[in-house]
Design a protein around this motif. Structure first.
Motif, mmCIF file in Angstrom:
data_model
loop_
_atom_site.group_PDB
_atom_site.id
_atom_site.type_symbol
_atom_site.label_atom_id
_atom_site.label_comp_id
_atom_site.label_asym_id
_atom_site.label_seq_id
_atom_site.Cartn_x
_atom_site.Cartn_y
_atom_site.Cartn_z
ATOM 1 N N LEU A 193 1.038 -1.043 -0.063
ATOM 2 C CA LEU A 193 0.054 -0.199 -0.082
ATOM 3 C C LEU A 193 0.939 1.318 -0.095
ATOM 4 O O LEU A 193 0.620 2.077 -0.767
ATOM 5 C CB LEU A 193 -0.895 0.098 1.265
ATOM 6 C CG LEU A 193 -2.037 -0.935 1.210
ATOM 7 C CD1 LEU A 193 -2.979 -1.014 2.555
ATOM 8 C CD2 LEU A 193 -2.920 -1.073 -0.040
ATOM 9 N N LEU A 215 -4.835 3.943 8.596
ATOM 10 C CA LEU A 215 -4.895 2.609 8.960
ATOM 11 C C LEU A 215 -4.589 2.116 10.345
ATOM 12 O O LEU A 215 -5.021 1.250 10.833
ATOM 13 C CB LEU A 215 -4.012 1.795 7.648
ATOM 14 C CG LEU A 215 -4.591 1.803 6.248
ATOM 15 C CD1 LEU A 215 -3.711 1.262 5.350
ATOM 16 C CD2 LEU A 215 -6.074 1.313 6.042
ATOM 17 N N LYS A 292 -14.922 3.489 8.588
ATOM 18 C CA LYS A 292 -15.534 2.535 7.788
ATOM 19 C C LYS A 292 -14.198 1.807 6.933
ATOM 20 O O LYS A 292 -13.057 2.369 6.608
ATOM 21 C CB LYS A 292 -16.193 3.161 6.713
ATOM 22 C CG LYS A 292 -17.773 3.203 6.962
ATOM 23 C CD LYS A 292 -18.687 3.331 5.806
ATOM 24 C CE LYS A 292 -19.992 3.235 6.498
ATOM 25 N NZ LYS A 292 -21.054 3.935 5.307
ATOM 26 N N GLY A 293 -14.215 0.392 6.529
ATOM 27 C CA GLY A 293 -13.188 -0.040 5.724
ATOM 28 C C GLY A 293 -12.007 -0.477 6.542
ATOM 29 O O GLY A 293 -11.342 -1.484 6.195
ATOM 30 N N LEU A 294 -11.791 0.237 7.663
ATOM 31 C CA LEU A 294 -10.837 -0.159 8.555
ATOM 32 C C LEU A 294 -10.661 -1.577 8.862
ATOM 33 O O LEU A 294 -9.562 -2.159 9.141
ATOM 34 C CB LEU A 294 -10.289 0.822 9.499
ATOM 35 C CG LEU A 294 -9.892 2.085 9.196
ATOM 36 C CD1 LEU A 294 -9.534 2.846 10.652
ATOM 37 C CD2 LEU A 294 -8.599 1.970 8.507
ATOM 38 N N SER B 83 -1.774 -7.633 -6.023
ATOM 39 C CA SER B 83 -2.769 -7.399 -5.010
ATOM 40 C C SER B 83 -3.412 -6.467 -5.118
ATOM 41 O O SER B 83 -4.483 -5.997 -4.144
ATOM 42 C CB SER B 83 -2.213 -7.520 -3.583
ATOM 43 O OG SER B 83 -1.106 -6.315 -3.378
ATOM 44 N N ALA B 85 -3.654 -3.204 -4.303
ATOM 45 C CA ALA B 85 -3.150 -2.488 -3.323
ATOM 46 C C ALA B 85 -4.103 -1.217 -3.154
ATOM 47 O O ALA B 85 -3.428 -0.109 -3.316
ATOM 48 C CB ALA B 85 -1.585 -1.977 -3.714
ATOM 49 N N LEU B 86 -5.147 -1.436 -3.279
ATOM 50 C CA LEU B 86 -6.297 -0.545 -3.135
ATOM 51 C C LEU B 86 -6.245 0.103 -1.573
ATOM 52 O O LEU B 86 -6.014 -0.840 -0.895
ATOM 53 C CB LEU B 86 -7.690 -0.993 -3.338
ATOM 54 C CG LEU B 86 -7.892 -1.411 -4.921
ATOM 55 C CD1 LEU B 86 -9.274 -1.842 -5.253
ATOM 56 C CD2 LEU B 86 -7.603 -0.338 -6.048
ATOM 57 N N PHE B 87 -6.434 1.375 -1.562
ATOM 58 C CA PHE B 87 -6.274 1.815 -0.069
ATOM 59 C C PHE B 87 -7.650 1.425 0.545
ATOM 60 O O PHE B 87 -8.722 1.827 0.039
ATOM 61 C CB PHE B 87 -6.112 3.007 -0.097
ATOM 62 C CG PHE B 87 -4.944 3.824 -0.945
ATOM 63 C CD1 PHE B 87 -3.629 3.057 -0.372
ATOM 64 C CD2 PHE B 87 -5.062 4.466 -1.720
ATOM 65 C CE1 PHE B 87 -2.605 3.503 -1.057
ATOM 66 C CE2 PHE B 87 -4.035 5.008 -2.689
ATOM 67 C CZ PHE B 87 -2.578 4.519 -2.078
ATOM 68 N N PRO B 88 -7.728 0.527 1.679
ATOM 69 C CA PRO B 88 -8.938 -0.070 1.965
ATOM 70 C C PRO B 88 -9.694 1.054 2.867
ATOM 71 O O PRO B 88 -11.069 0.683 3.131
ATOM 72 C CB PRO B 88 -8.280 -1.241 2.837
ATOM 73 C CG PRO B 88 -6.856 -0.914 3.341
ATOM 74 C CD PRO B 88 -6.492 -0.177 2.212
ATOM 75 N N HIS B 89 -9.206 2.150 3.117
ATOM 76 C CA HIS B 89 -9.958 3.030 4.232
ATOM 77 C C HIS B 89 -10.422 3.850 3.235
ATOM 78 O O HIS B 89 -11.207 5.213 3.786
ATOM 79 C CB HIS B 89 -9.082 3.827 5.097
ATOM 80 C CG HIS B 89 -7.980 4.272 4.524
ATOM 81 N ND1 HIS B 89 -6.874 3.447 3.862
ATOM 82 C CD2 HIS B 89 -7.316 5.506 4.573
ATOM 83 C CE1 HIS B 89 -6.008 4.443 3.605
ATOM 84 N NE2 HIS B 89 -6.157 5.494 3.687
ATOM 85 N N MET B 90 -10.419 3.756 1.684
ATOM 86 C CA MET B 90 -10.706 4.772 0.775
ATOM 87 C C MET B 90 -12.057 4.417 0.030
ATOM 88 O O MET B 90 -11.832 3.108 -0.445
ATOM 89 C CB MET B 90 -9.768 5.565 -0.069
ATOM 90 C CG MET B 90 -8.668 6.282 0.795
ATOM 91 S SD MET B 90 -7.444 6.862 -0.592
ATOM 92 C CE MET B 90 -6.034 7.314 0.739
ATOM 93 N N ARG B 146 -7.228 3.773 -11.480
ATOM 94 C CA ARG B 146 -6.612 4.825 -10.411
ATOM 95 C C ARG B 146 -5.161 4.857 -11.257
ATOM 96 O O ARG B 146 -4.716 5.837 -11.171
ATOM 97 C CB ARG B 146 -6.370 4.055 -9.173
ATOM 98 C CG ARG B 146 -5.382 4.857 -8.122
ATOM 99 C CD ARG B 146 -5.647 4.029 -6.800
ATOM 100 N NE ARG B 146 -4.631 2.948 -6.801
ATOM 101 C CZ ARG B 146 -4.300 2.242 -5.830
ATOM 102 N NH1 ARG B 146 -4.775 2.461 -4.652
ATOM 103 N NH2 ARG B 146 -3.426 1.175 -5.852
#
Lengths: 299, 367
Positions: A193, A215, A292-294, B83, B85-90, B146
């Motif tokens: 990431l 995160l 959310k999403g975290l 993977s 690598a998408l930002f999971p919190h966005m 993206r």
């Protein structure tokens, strides 16, 4: 796999333990808060006989006193302030450490984690006494500080028996409780990431602010709660390294039960403190559930 | 015109030479594939282009500009990670907007551009979802959107389809080629999947042990493999021991599998020595089978052989024949009859024929 009945059977002993040693005492404490203080400590008899008529002695006086006493209010505010300062410093000091441990190679990671945990091998009291020596009037630290303060023309200071000493000890005692949950969170982060964010145009700092930090918020919240909640009820530290102006709410509760022998006031203060802590936990919980999403952030 | 020039790039990891003095020129608008087995250095090479790994020596030029020492964020190119690598919190939209926010675009321009990209990848109705709320194929499309949102000069793709199931992967193949043609962005694609490489690429570099084994168009790589490794790695291939019997300026006469002799055209024939041992590579589908010897022997080499076993693949059947001396020959026979398939059963005698020109002589020195 255990069947439901077996699971219930297994949880019986811990449940019993909690009921006997947590639930029942809490109920007793709440009950005592409504009693009248006894003439010689403890509580007055529940039923007294005056003029042949039985009278039940229950009162809200202790609550009224607690909510109107500026002294108790002051202690609450100070406890909150100390705990917030402690939490902030633990976060500022603990975050880089947790990050360093999480990013170091497997070989060093275990050693570094061990170093975080080693202080727990000695007694809490011993560690506070150690700080009494470090900050004491004859210590090198105090000498050095007074030398520096002296060169600017200020009178010499005593580090020990002060709010400063209390906060220093609170930070020291609580730092591992910040580092460990933060480490547990950061160590799960997917390095790809960060690579992706750099690849998409973010600098190192932006990557940290936009990706790593958001995160890690669950870890920040968990660590902050683990530091803040025990800090606010701490009474040993202010008693050992503090002075009259650095007493916390825990000291008051202890005094009401052991020295002043006013159990109802002690109980009321304890109830208020419990509610404050519950309130904070609730706010933290709501905040955490909003992230959310975290929940799915870590692989 | 070369948009990306890789010049003598070398990288070691702990004394292990992962990329060994590689030089490649990639043309503008190309779909270029780095193909090789795991550990061949293809991903390391890609990461060096992206700036995530710095080369020990050599130079990388993008559009004529030396980017060898630029940090990844300063390079006008993007990577699609295995993977995603998408930002999971966005949300999906925030993920796609990320490069534009980093480049400090105006809010209104960001919104317009993100919406356009969302439409391009048909994800408009998912813009407010989080990555864990969409499927693997959708995640893939978000990652693509993206990476293309700010029109980079180069898109690097690191085995982007390996996490998808076979059907979706084939669908994405077509989408990727279409997208590449529409946007005109140069793609550098890393894969270990030969089918993917053959189907997608304008050119392929086959990598092994950190060096390029062969770099050419897919059909040339497949039909004229230059080395034993390339022949073996791409598709099925019969590799038969071959001895050089005679050479002329442009032909070479071979004795293959101790017995069959023929001459083939070979521009490199003058460099061979008489008696030299090499390999003769021949794709299984270039061979024909028959129960009777009805072949025209003027142009074809015909061998009598025996069926060892067969595998039914649906559209064709793979036979394994025994040529004696521990030499096996694989033959791919198409199942194009309209009624049921009739197999040549095990141990049955059979005639196999091939045009020698369909195969190649591989010099062992190039192995």
């Amino acid at each position: 796999m255990l069947r439901l009945n077996e699971k219930r059977a297994l949880s019986f002993i811990p449940s019993l333990y909690l009921v006997c040693l947590f639930l029942i005492p809490t109920l007793i404490m709440i009950f005592i808060a409504f009693r009248e203080p006894g003439d010689y400590g403890g509580v007055a008899p529940l039923i007294s006989h005056v003029d042949n008529s039985a009278q039940i002695n229950l009162t809200l006086d202790s609550f009224k006193f607690a909510f109107t006493s500026s002294f108790i209010g002051q202690l609450f505010l100070r406890s909150m302030a100390f705990s917030i300062i402690t939490t902030v410093f633990c976060l500022v000091l603990g975050y880089p450490l947790a990050m360093m441990i999480a990013k170091s190679g497997k070989k060093y990671r275990d050693i570094l984690l061990l170093m975080v945990i080693i202080p727990f091998w000695s007694s809490f009291l011993v560690r506070v006494y150690a700080w009494m020596i470090i900050l004491g009037p004859n210590s090198g630290v105090n000498y050095l500080i007074n030398k520096i303060v002296g060169t600017f023309g200020y009178p010499s200071v005593n580090l020990l028996y002060s709010s400063f000493a209390v906060v220093i000890c609170l930070i020291y005692i609580n730092l591992p409780f910040m580092i460990l949950p933060l480490y547990a969170n950061l160590q799960k982060h997917d390095d790809t990431l960060i690579e992706a964010s750099r690849d998409l145009g973010a600098t190192r700092l932006q990557s940290f602010l936009k990706v790593t930090l958001p995160l890690s918020l669950p870890g920040v919240l968990a660590g902050s709660a683990l530091v803040f909640i025990p800090s606010i009820g701490m009474f040993v530290v202010p008693e050992l390294v503090g002075n009259n102006c650095s007493l916390m709410i825990g000291n008051l509760i202890k005094q009401q039960f052991l020295q002043n022998e006013n159990w109802p006031i002690g109980s009321v203060t304890s109830i208020i403190m419990t509610l404050v802590v519950l309130g904070i936990s609730l706010i933290v919980g709501i905040f955490a559930s909003r992230l959310k999403g975290l929940k799915y952030a870590n692989k | 015109m070369a948009i990306l020039e890789i010049k003598n790039v070398t990288k070691q990891f702990g004394g292990n030479l992962v990329v060994d003095n590689i030089s490649i020129d990639i043309k503008k608008g190309e779909f270029f594939t780095l193909l090789g087995p795991s550990g061949c250095g293809k991903t390391t090479l890609l990461r060096m282009i992206a700036g995530l790994v710095s080369p020990d020596s050599g130079q990388i030029l993008l559009d004529g500009v030396d980017i060898t020492n630029l940090p990844p964020e300063k390079r006008p190119l993007h990577t699609i990670f295995q993977s995603y690598a998408l930002f999971p919190h966005m949300t999906v939209a925030d993920n796609i907007a990320f490069p534009l926010k980093m480049a400090k675009w105006d809010k209104s321009r960001i919104d317009a551009q993100v919406n356009e990209l969302l439409e391009d990848v048909q994800l408009s109705q998912f813009k407010d979802r989080y990555p864990h709320e969409i499927s693997g194929g959708q995640k893939q499309r978000v990652a693509i959107a993206r990476s293309l949102v700010d029109r980079p000069k180069l898109l690097l793709l690191d085995e982007p389809l390996s996490a998808l199931d076979a059907r979706l992967r084939e669908h994405m193949h077509m989408e990727l080629v279409k997208l590449q043609e529409e946007t005109g962005v140069t793609f550098v694609y890393v894969t270990h999947d030969q089918h993917e490489a053959l189907a997608l690429s304008s050119r392929i570099a086959v990598l092994n042990h950190g060096t390029i084994e062969q770099l050419d168009k897919p059909d040339i790589i497949y039909s004229k493999p230059k080395t034993h490794f390339v022949a073996d790695f791409l598709g099925k291939c019969n590799l038969l021991k071959a001895e050089v019997l005679a050479t002329t300026t442009d032909t070479v006469t071979l004795r293959v599998a101790s017995g069959i002799e023929f001459s083939i055209k070979d521009p490199a024939s003058s460099s061979y020595q008489i008696g030299q041992i090499g390999w003769y590579s021949l794709r299984p589908e270039k061979l024909k089978l028959s129960a009777e010897n009805t072949f025209d022997a003027t142009n074809l080499s015909v061998i009598k052989s025996k069926v060892n076993g067969y595998y039914y693949y649906g559209n064709d059947t793979l036979y394994e024949l025994d040529l004696g001396n521990n030499t096996k020959l694989q033959v791919m026979a198409p199942n194009h009859t309209s009624d049921g398939v009739k197999f040549f059963v095990d141990n049955s005698e059979i005639y196999v024929a091939f045009d020698p020109e369909a195969g190649n002589f591989l010099d062992t020195s190039s192995c």
